[in-house]
Design a protein around this motif. Structure first.
Motif, PDB file in Angstrom:
ATOM      1  N   LYS A 187       0.848  -1.193   0.000  1.00 36.09           N
ATOM      2  CA  LYS A 187       0.000   0.000   0.000  1.00 36.09           C
ATOM      3  C   LYS A 187       0.882   1.242   0.000  1.00 36.09           C
ATOM      4  CE  LYS A 187      -3.610  -1.932   3.006  1.00 36.09           C
ATOM      5  NZ  LYS A 187      -4.333  -1.700   4.285  1.00 36.09           N
ATOM      6  N   VAL A 188       0.329   2.329  -0.515  1.00 40.18           N
ATOM      7  CA  VAL A 188       0.968   3.635  -0.358  1.00 40.18           C
ATOM      8  C   VAL A 188       0.603   4.105   1.045  1.00 40.18           C
ATOM      9  CG1 VAL A 188       1.027   6.024  -1.175  1.00 40.18           C
ATOM     10  CG2 VAL A 188       0.761   4.158  -2.820  1.00 40.18           C
ATOM     11  N   VAL A 189       1.601   4.560   1.792  1.00 38.85           N
ATOM     12  CA  VAL A 189       1.364   5.016   3.166  1.00 38.85           C
ATOM     13  C   VAL A 189       1.663   6.515   3.246  1.00 38.85           C
ATOM     14  CG1 VAL A 189       2.020   4.765   5.595  1.00 38.85           C
ATOM     15  CG2 VAL A 189       1.944   2.744   4.111  1.00 38.85           C
ATOM     16  N   LEU A 218      -7.418  17.821   6.748  1.00 31.27           N
ATOM     17  CA  LEU A 218      -8.124  16.667   7.319  1.00 31.27           C
ATOM     18  C   LEU A 218      -9.222  16.078   6.431  1.00 31.27           C
ATOM     19  CD1 LEU A 218      -8.435  17.688  11.082  1.00 31.27           C
ATOM     20  CD2 LEU A 218      -6.891  16.005  10.090  1.00 31.27           C
ATOM     21  N   PRO A 219     -10.142  16.874   5.904  1.00 31.29           N
ATOM     22  CA  PRO A 219     -11.203  16.271   5.078  1.00 31.29           C
ATOM     23  C   PRO A 219     -10.658  15.555   3.836  1.00 31.29           C
ATOM     24  CG  PRO A 219     -11.783  18.519   5.695  1.00 31.29           C
ATOM     25  CD  PRO A 219     -10.357  18.313   6.096  1.00 31.29           C
ATOM     26  N   GLY A 220      -9.590  16.081   3.272  1.00 30.44           N
ATOM     27  CA  GLY A 220      -8.994  15.448   2.095  1.00 30.44           C
ATOM     28  C   GLY A 220      -8.416  14.079   2.405  1.00 30.44           C
ATOM     29  N   PHE A 221      -7.778  13.963   3.564  1.00 31.16           N
ATOM     30  CA  PHE A 221      -7.233  12.658   3.956  1.00 31.16           C
ATOM     31  C   PHE A 221      -8.345  11.642   4.167  1.00 31.16           C
ATOM     32  CE2 PHE A 221      -3.374  15.038   5.618  1.00 31.16           C
ATOM     33  CZ  PHE A 221      -2.553  14.620   4.587  1.00 31.16           C
ATOM     34  N   SER A 222      -9.431  12.049   4.816  1.00 36.49           N
ATOM     35  CA  SER A 222     -10.562  11.127   5.006  1.00 36.49           C
ATOM     36  C   SER A 222     -11.134  10.694   3.661  1.00 36.49           C
ATOM     37  CB  SER A 222     -11.649  11.792   5.855  1.00 36.49           C
ATOM     38  OG  SER A 222     -11.220  11.946   7.186  1.00 36.49           O
ATOM     39  N   SER A 223     -11.238  11.635   2.737  1.00 41.18           N
ATOM     40  CA  SER A 223     -11.759  11.338   1.403  1.00 41.18           C
ATOM     41  C   SER A 223     -10.845  10.375   0.651  1.00 41.18           C
ATOM     42  CB  SER A 223     -11.928  12.650   0.628  1.00 41.18           C
ATOM     43  OG  SER A 223     -12.298  12.401  -0.702  1.00 41.18           O
ATOM     44  N   LEU A 224      -9.535  10.615   0.712  1.00 42.60           N
ATOM     45  CA  LEU A 224      -8.577   9.743   0.024  1.00 42.60           C
ATOM     46  C   LEU A 224      -8.588   8.337   0.612  1.00 42.60           C
ATOM     47  CD1 LEU A 224      -5.596  12.236  -0.365  1.00 42.60           C
ATOM     48  CD2 LEU A 224      -6.971  11.256  -2.228  1.00 42.60           C
ATOM     49  N   LYS A 241     -11.023   6.807   1.971  1.00 36.59           N
ATOM     50  CA  LYS A 241     -12.250   6.141   1.503  1.00 36.59           C
ATOM     51  C   LYS A 241     -12.133   5.771   0.017  1.00 36.59           C
ATOM     52  CE  LYS A 241     -17.233   6.773   1.305  1.00 36.59           C
ATOM     53  NZ  LYS A 241     -18.363   7.668   1.584  1.00 36.59           N
ATOM     54  N   LYS A 242     -11.633   6.693  -0.792  1.00 35.12           N
ATOM     55  CA  LYS A 242     -11.549   6.483  -2.238  1.00 35.12           C
ATOM     56  C   LYS A 242     -10.576   5.360  -2.598  1.00 35.12           C
ATOM     57  CE  LYS A 242     -10.769   8.895  -6.564  1.00 35.12           C
ATOM     58  NZ  LYS A 242     -10.587  10.186  -7.220  1.00 35.12           N
ATOM     59  N   TYR A 243      -9.445   5.292  -1.897  1.00 32.32           N
ATOM     60  CA  TYR A 243      -8.414   4.305  -2.200  1.00 32.32           C
ATOM     61  C   TYR A 243      -8.401   3.168  -1.185  1.00 32.32           C
ATOM     62  CZ  TYR A 243      -6.533   7.543  -5.639  1.00 32.32           C
ATOM     63  OH  TYR A 243      -6.360   8.358  -6.726  1.00 32.32           O
ATOM     64  N   ASN A 244      -9.548   2.835  -0.648  1.00 33.39           N
ATOM     65  CA  ASN A 244      -9.680   1.809   0.383  1.00 33.39           C
ATOM     66  C   ASN A 244      -8.930   0.531  -0.014  1.00 33.39           C
ATOM     67  OD1 ASN A 244     -10.559   0.497   2.682  1.00 33.39           O
ATOM     68  ND2 ASN A 244     -12.482  -0.141   1.738  1.00 33.39           N
ATOM     69  N   GLY A 245      -8.000   0.127   0.834  1.00 33.92           N
ATOM     70  CA  GLY A 245      -7.227  -1.083   0.573  1.00 33.92           C
ATOM     71  C   GLY A 245      -5.955  -0.848  -0.212  1.00 33.92           C
ATOM     72  N   LYS A 246      -5.823   0.310  -0.859  1.00 31.59           N
ATOM     73  CA  LYS A 246      -4.630   0.627  -1.654  1.00 31.59           C
ATOM     74  C   LYS A 246      -3.700   1.606  -0.950  1.00 31.59           C
ATOM     75  CE  LYS A 246      -6.957  -0.118  -6.040  1.00 31.59           C
ATOM     76  NZ  LYS A 246      -7.375   0.470  -7.311  1.00 31.59           N
ATOM     77  N   ILE A 247      -4.245   2.361   0.001  1.00 34.47           N
ATOM     78  CA  ILE A 247      -3.429   3.307   0.757  1.00 34.47           C
ATOM     79  C   ILE A 247      -3.740   3.162   2.242  1.00 34.47           C
ATOM     80  CG2 ILE A 247      -3.422   4.967  -1.165  1.00 34.47           C
ATOM     81  CD1 ILE A 247      -5.212   6.789   0.585  1.00 34.47           C
ATOM     82  N   GLU A 248      -2.835   3.665   3.047  1.00 29.98           N
ATOM     83  CA  GLU A 248      -3.045   3.743   4.490  1.00 29.98           C
ATOM     84  C   GLU A 248      -2.600   5.137   4.917  1.00 29.98           C
ATOM     85  OE1 GLU A 248      -4.570   2.447   7.893  1.00 29.98           O
ATOM     86  OE2 GLU A 248      -4.464   1.190   6.108  1.00 29.98           O
ATOM     87  N   LYS A 284      -2.653  12.902  -7.092  1.00 35.52           N
ATOM     88  CA  LYS A 284      -1.725  12.741  -8.222  1.00 35.52           C
ATOM     89  C   LYS A 284      -0.526  11.895  -7.816  1.00 35.52           C
ATOM     90  CE  LYS A 284      -2.868  17.146 -10.375  1.00 35.52           C
ATOM     91  NZ  LYS A 284      -2.409  18.516 -10.596  1.00 35.52           N
ATOM     92  N   GLU A 285       0.029  12.178  -6.638  1.00 38.32           N
ATOM     93  CA  GLU A 285       1.192  11.413  -6.171  1.00 38.32           C
ATOM     94  C   GLU A 285       0.837   9.949  -5.930  1.00 38.32           C
ATOM     95  OE1 GLU A 285       4.216  12.939  -3.427  1.00 38.32           O
ATOM     96  OE2 GLU A 285       2.951  14.749  -3.314  1.00 38.32           O
ATOM     97  N   ILE A 286      -0.316   9.731  -5.302  1.00 37.33           N
ATOM     98  CA  ILE A 286      -0.759   8.360  -5.044  1.00 37.33           C
ATOM     99  C   ILE A 286      -0.907   7.589  -6.359  1.00 37.33           C
ATOM    100  CG2 ILE A 286      -2.710   6.964  -4.232  1.00 37.33           C
ATOM    101  CD1 ILE A 286      -3.128   9.242  -2.078  1.00 37.33           C
ATOM    102  N   ASN A 287      -1.542   8.209  -7.344  1.00 36.97           N
ATOM    103  CA  ASN A 287      -1.750   7.553  -8.646  1.00 36.97           C
ATOM    104  C   ASN A 287      -0.425   7.241  -9.319  1.00 36.97           C
ATOM    105  OD1 ASN A 287      -4.548   7.412  -8.533  1.00 36.97           O
ATOM    106  ND2 ASN A 287      -4.795   9.472  -9.381  1.00 36.97           N
TER     107      ASN A 287
END
Length: 159
Positions: free
Chosen positions: A49-51, A67-73, A75-82, A152-155
């Motif tokens: 996962k991307v951490v 904070l809201p952006g991190f919660s959104s990310l 949720k959006k990348y569930n299982g792919k990021i932490e 963008k970085e995560i992708n």
């Protein structure tokens, strides 16, 4: 018969109060201190996962903006990021759990242990360190970064 109805109503009220108290206690207990070794183990345990490790404080306006952006990310990348939040508040035991509930933060957060400040050479808040899927540090941001820029970085890392 009225006595039975009254007893049942009292039991229901007590049950609801106990549930509420248990939920409050459980949430507060989930906010524990983390040290550098603990964090390294969490990063290692999340290989694949991307951490994102976000170091923040409740008094920091740019931290609150992220904070809201991190919660959104998360949720959006569930299982792919932490996403791991680490709060550096002086009285974090008292302030951080309430703050997290108020802001509806959905990702894991800890209180900073003593060795984290020196371990990361923190220059300001927020500071976010991004690790690739192999647990290697690939970027460090000091200051506010938008949800879109993190995305963008995560992708790029996930490609």
């Amino acid at each position: 018969m009225n006595n039975n109805v009254f007893k049942r109503a009292c039991r229901n009220v007590l049950f609801i109060m106990m549930l509420f108290l248990c939920c409050e206690t459980t949430y507060a207990n989930e906010i524990s201190r983390i040290n550098l070794d603990d964090l390294e183990n969490i990063i290692s345990d999340n290989k694949g996962k991307v951490v994102l490790v976000n170091m923040w404080a409740t008094w920091c306006p740019y931290c609150r903006k992220e904070l809201p952006g991190f919660s959104s990310l998360q949720k959006k990348y569930n299982g792919k990021i932490e996403i791991i939040g680490i709060a550096f508040d002086e009285n974090g035991d008292q302030t951080v759990p309430t703050f997290l509930r108020k802001w509806n933060v959905t990702y894991t957060n800890y209180l900073a242990g003593e060795d984290l400040t020196s371990g990361f050479s923190l220059l300001g808040f927020p500071t976010t360190i991004i690790y690739d899927t192999n647990g290697k540090e690939v970027n460090k941001h000091i200051g506010y970064v938008s949800e879109q820029d993190f995305e963008k970085e995560i992708n790029e890392i996930l490609e």
